[in-house]
Write an enzyme that holds these catalytic residues in place. Structure first.
Site, PDB file in Angstrom:
ATOM      1  N   HIS A  13       0.724  -1.200   0.014  1.00  0.00           N
ATOM      2  CA  HIS A  13       0.204  -0.112   0.013  1.00  0.00           C
ATOM      3  C   HIS A  13       0.897   1.364  -0.067  1.00  0.00           C
ATOM      4  O   HIS A  13       0.513   2.426  -0.065  1.00  0.00           O
ATOM      5  CB  HIS A  13      -0.714   0.180   1.210  1.00  0.00           C
ATOM      6  CG  HIS A  13      -0.234   0.482   2.442  1.00  0.00           C
ATOM      7  ND1 HIS A  13       0.648  -0.448   3.239  1.00  0.00           N
ATOM      8  CD2 HIS A  13      -0.015   1.542   3.413  1.00  0.00           C
ATOM      9  CE1 HIS A  13       1.038   0.026   4.244  1.00  0.00           C
ATOM     10  NE2 HIS A  13       0.961   1.198   4.244  1.00  0.00           N
TER      11      HIS A  13
HETATM   12  C1  UD1 Z   1      -1.437   6.164   5.607  1.00  0.00           C
HETATM   13  C2  UD1 Z   1       0.045   6.702   6.182  1.00  0.00           C
HETATM   14  C3  UD1 Z   1       0.912   5.391   6.042  1.00  0.00           C
HETATM   15  C4  UD1 Z   1       0.457   4.213   6.670  1.00  0.00           C
HETATM   16  C5  UD1 Z   1      -0.949   3.855   6.575  1.00  0.00           C
HETATM   17  C6  UD1 Z   1      -1.479   2.732   7.200  1.00  0.00           C
HETATM   18  C7  UD1 Z   1       0.663   9.006   5.737  1.00  0.00           C
HETATM   19  C8  UD1 Z   1       1.426   9.920   4.929  1.00  0.00           C
HETATM   20  N1  UD1 Z   1       0.886   7.717   5.521  1.00  0.00           N
HETATM   21  O1  UD1 Z   1      -1.206   5.905   4.625  1.00  0.00           O
HETATM   22  O2  UD1 Z   1       2.117   5.896   6.618  1.00  0.00           O
HETATM   23  O3  UD1 Z   1       1.136   3.158   6.347  1.00  0.00           O
HETATM   24  O4  UD1 Z   1      -1.809   5.034   6.394  1.00  0.00           O
HETATM   25  O5  UD1 Z   1      -2.422   1.950   6.467  1.00  0.00           O
HETATM   26  O6  UD1 Z   1       0.201   9.558   6.884  1.00  0.00           O
HETATM   27  N2  UD1 Z   1      -8.798   5.863   1.887  1.00  0.00           N
HETATM   28  C9  UD1 Z   1      -9.972   5.294   1.938  1.00  0.00           C
HETATM   29  N3  UD1 Z   1     -10.767   4.900   3.219  1.00  0.00           N
HETATM   30  C10 UD1 Z   1      -9.961   5.507   4.489  1.00  0.00           C
HETATM   31  C11 UD1 Z   1      -8.705   5.783   4.444  1.00  0.00           C
HETATM   32  C12 UD1 Z   1      -8.096   6.267   3.171  1.00  0.00           C
HETATM   33  O7  UD1 Z   1     -10.712   4.619   1.113  1.00  0.00           O
HETATM   34  O8  UD1 Z   1     -10.581   5.064   5.491  1.00  0.00           O
HETATM   35  C13 UD1 Z   1      -8.238   5.890   0.599  1.00  0.00           C
HETATM   36  C14 UD1 Z   1      -8.516   7.339   0.105  1.00  0.00           C
HETATM   37  O9  UD1 Z   1      -8.459   7.302  -1.508  1.00  0.00           O
HETATM   38  C15 UD1 Z   1      -7.017   8.208   0.501  1.00  0.00           C
HETATM   39  C16 UD1 Z   1      -6.103   6.976   0.299  1.00  0.00           C
HETATM   40  O10 UD1 Z   1      -6.951   5.895   0.684  1.00  0.00           O
HETATM   41  O11 UD1 Z   1      -6.970   9.110  -0.406  1.00  0.00           O
HETATM   42  C17 UD1 Z   1      -4.695   7.491   1.278  1.00  0.00           C
HETATM   43  O12 UD1 Z   1      -5.267   7.474   2.341  1.00  0.00           O
HETATM   44  P1  UD1 Z   1      -4.262   8.207   3.412  1.00  0.00           P
HETATM   45  O13 UD1 Z   1      -4.846   8.301   4.775  1.00  0.00           O
HETATM   46  O14 UD1 Z   1      -3.868   9.593   2.845  1.00  0.00           O
HETATM   47  O15 UD1 Z   1      -2.805   7.636   3.570  1.00  0.00           O
HETATM   48  P2  UD1 Z   1      -2.756   5.910   3.452  1.00  0.00           P
HETATM   49  O16 UD1 Z   1      -2.089   5.535   2.152  1.00  0.00           O
HETATM   50  O17 UD1 Z   1      -3.808   5.212   4.044  1.00  0.00           O
HETATM   51  N1  UDP Z   2      -3.619  -5.334   9.257  1.00  0.00           N
HETATM   52  C1  UDP Z   2      -4.755  -5.701   9.503  1.00  0.00           C
HETATM   53  N2  UDP Z   2      -5.522  -5.959   8.475  1.00  0.00           N
HETATM   54  C2  UDP Z   2      -5.041  -6.017   7.007  1.00  0.00           C
HETATM   55  C3  UDP Z   2      -3.768  -5.784   6.964  1.00  0.00           C
HETATM   56  C4  UDP Z   2      -2.962  -5.132   8.112  1.00  0.00           C
HETATM   57  O1  UDP Z   2      -5.470  -5.588  10.583  1.00  0.00           O
HETATM   58  O2  UDP Z   2      -5.724  -6.274   6.089  1.00  0.00           O
HETATM   59  C5  UDP Z   2      -2.473  -4.753  10.473  1.00  0.00           C
HETATM   60  C6  UDP Z   2      -1.254  -5.361  10.700  1.00  0.00           C
HETATM   61  O3  UDP Z   2      -1.394  -6.574  11.419  1.00  0.00           O
HETATM   62  C7  UDP Z   2      -0.332  -4.422  11.283  1.00  0.00           C
HETATM   63  C8  UDP Z   2      -1.160  -3.031  10.610  1.00  0.00           C
HETATM   64  O4  UDP Z   2      -2.402  -3.484  10.163  1.00  0.00           O
HETATM   65  O5  UDP Z   2      -0.674  -4.328  12.426  1.00  0.00           O
HETATM   66  C9  UDP Z   2      -0.120  -2.644   9.731  1.00  0.00           C
HETATM   67  O6  UDP Z   2      -0.813  -1.643   8.930  1.00  0.00           O
HETATM   68  P1  UDP Z   2      -0.247  -0.892   7.686  1.00  0.00           P
HETATM   69  O7  UDP Z   2       0.454  -2.009   6.873  1.00  0.00           O
HETATM   70  O8  UDP Z   2      -1.608  -0.432   6.816  1.00  0.00           O
HETATM   71  O9  UDP Z   2       0.592   0.269   7.881  1.00  0.00           O
HETATM   72  P2  UDP Z   2       2.188   0.562   8.188  1.00  0.00           P
HETATM   73  O10 UDP Z   2       2.602  -0.402   9.316  1.00  0.00           O
HETATM   74  O11 UDP Z   2       2.914   0.181   6.827  1.00  0.00           O
HETATM   75  O12 UDP Z   2       2.220   2.051   8.517  1.00  0.00           O
END
Ligand code: UD1
Ligand code: UDP
Length: 368
Positions: free
Chosen positions: A201
């Protein structure tokens, strides 16, 4: 000591949950502020229910947006929330935009800021997370470094705050929840006997059509079933490039919605190995009740301890290298070592430090 625990995304909810439990147990006066960076139930609400956390005291509905927009909105709304709640200590966790906003709002209001998971560095300047974690570290008074290596990084950067080595609360969460997962996880699809767990992601991966293509080619070459719970960002970005259907059509690929924590713990435990660009999963793989090999689909990692301990291998995002590493892994005999991220007592250590801090508040700085 009025503590505000700030969180906003899936990994922050999971990694803050042991700390919330510990604050409750010790009767600390605290509240939980959810920025709303993640808002869909499958990446937010479900974790509150599964981890049996109370509803957040404030939900700020920051939502999605550009990096600046999201961070700026969170900064404004967090400042207001801290004012209303009478916050004295702000705790942030990790490296998201919510973390940077929480740390900045805290220091600008003259509050004490504690950064959980301090001192990680990927040195990959394409990552928004690298700036978030650096700036949060340099704005914090209390730095909770998961490992000795993170603590050394912070000392070398002459951060102002006090550094404490605590382990990572993600190990606490794995230990606290695996038995519950084994009893209650409710997987809504059939799980093959042998499978590889996949997640991807990261913005620098899924936002790049070339990397998407490399991933698709690599997954096509896999001769073992894969389960990929797809993050909303990845789903959206694959769809934008007309790649979602191509991903779904890969013979051995089972593309499923994001999983709850209990379901995901079980999938990690049952998998043959894990292919991911996630940060937290690199750490969870080292938990005593998971212990899985991880191929990291990135050019770098801010978790070198997991590489040194033999759990993780950084395989990049070029298809030839990824495919070769997957083939090599099948031949490799591997005996996992203990986790570099502690023994599941990180939350206890952090609250011990907070309670000591209450007696002897922070004085700037011993490390300058
Ligand atoms: C964010 C964090 C990343 C983390 C991840 C955990 C930053 C810069 N990035 O990335 O470090 O690993 O969360 O999962 O803070 N979206 C939805 N539903 C939601 C939230 C997001 O559909 O509830 C979609 C939207 O299209 C949005 C995109 O995901 O634009 C990105 O969401 P965003 O919170 O900006 O960053 P993540 O990629 O989720
Ligand atoms: N995780 C989850 N469901 C999923 C994928 C990940 O519960 O389908 C959990 C996973 O166990 C870990 C956390 O989400 O604790 C990791 O989140 P993510 O990879 O989104 O973010 P990152 O750690 O890269 O910031």
């Amino acid at each position: 000591m009025k503590v505000s625990v700030v969180l906003g995304t899936r990994p922050e909810i999971i990694k803050m949950s042991p700390l919330i439990r510990e604050l409750e147990k010790r009767d600390v006066d605290f509240n939980v502020v959810h920025s709303g960076q993640h808002y869909d139930d499958e990446v937010s609400g479900i974790f509150f229910r599964q981890l049996e956390l109370d509803e957040p005291d404030r939900y700020l509905s920051v939502g999605s947006g550009s990096q600046g927009e999201q961070t700026g909105r969170a900064l404004m709304k967090l400042e207001k929330a801290f004012q209303e709640l009478g916050t004295e200590i702000v705790l942030v966790q990790g490296d998201t935009n919510t973390v940077l906003a929480g740390a900045l709002a805290g220091v600008k209001m003259g509050l004490t800021v504690g950064h959980v998971e301090a001192g990680l560095r990927s040195y990959d300047y394409r990552m928004p997370e690298e700036y978030n974690r650096r700036l949060a570290d340099h704005s914090s008074h209390l730095l909770f470094a998961p490992t000795e290596e993170c603590s050394e990084t912070l000392k070398n950067e002459s951060v102002w705050g006090d550094i404490h080595i605590t382990g990572n609360t993600v190990i606490d969460a794995c230990i606290q929840n695996m038995d519950i997962a084994e009893k209650n996880a409710d997987l809504s699809f059939e799980v093959p006997e042998k499978f590889v767990l996949v997640t991807a992601h990261r913005a620098e991966n899924v936002d790049d059509p070339n990397v998407q293509e490399n991933f698709i080619e690599t997954f096509r070459a896999m001769d073992i079933p894969m389960i990929y719970p797809i993050h909303p960002r990845a789903e959206e970005r694959f769809k934008m490039n007309d790649n979602l259907k191509r991903l779904k059509d890969i013979e051995n690929m089972k593309l499923v919605p994001p999983q709850g924590y209990l379901e995901f713990l079980l999938l990690m435990k049952e998998s043959e190995f894990i292919i991911t660009d996630s940060g937290g999963i690199q750490e969870e793989a080292t938990a005593p009740n998971i212990r899985k090999k991880v191929l990291v689909l990135r050019e770098s990692t801010e978790r070198p301890e997991a590489v040194e301990a033999g759990y993780c291998t950084v395989v990049g995002t070029k298809k030839e290298k990824m495919i070769k590493e997957i083939e090599d892994l099948k031949k490799e005999a591997w005996s996992p070592d203990k986790s570099p991220y502690g023994n599941g007592k990180a939350a206890e250590k952090i609250v011990d430090i907070l309670e000591r801090y209450k007696q002897e508040p922070y004085e700037a700085s011993s490390h300058m």
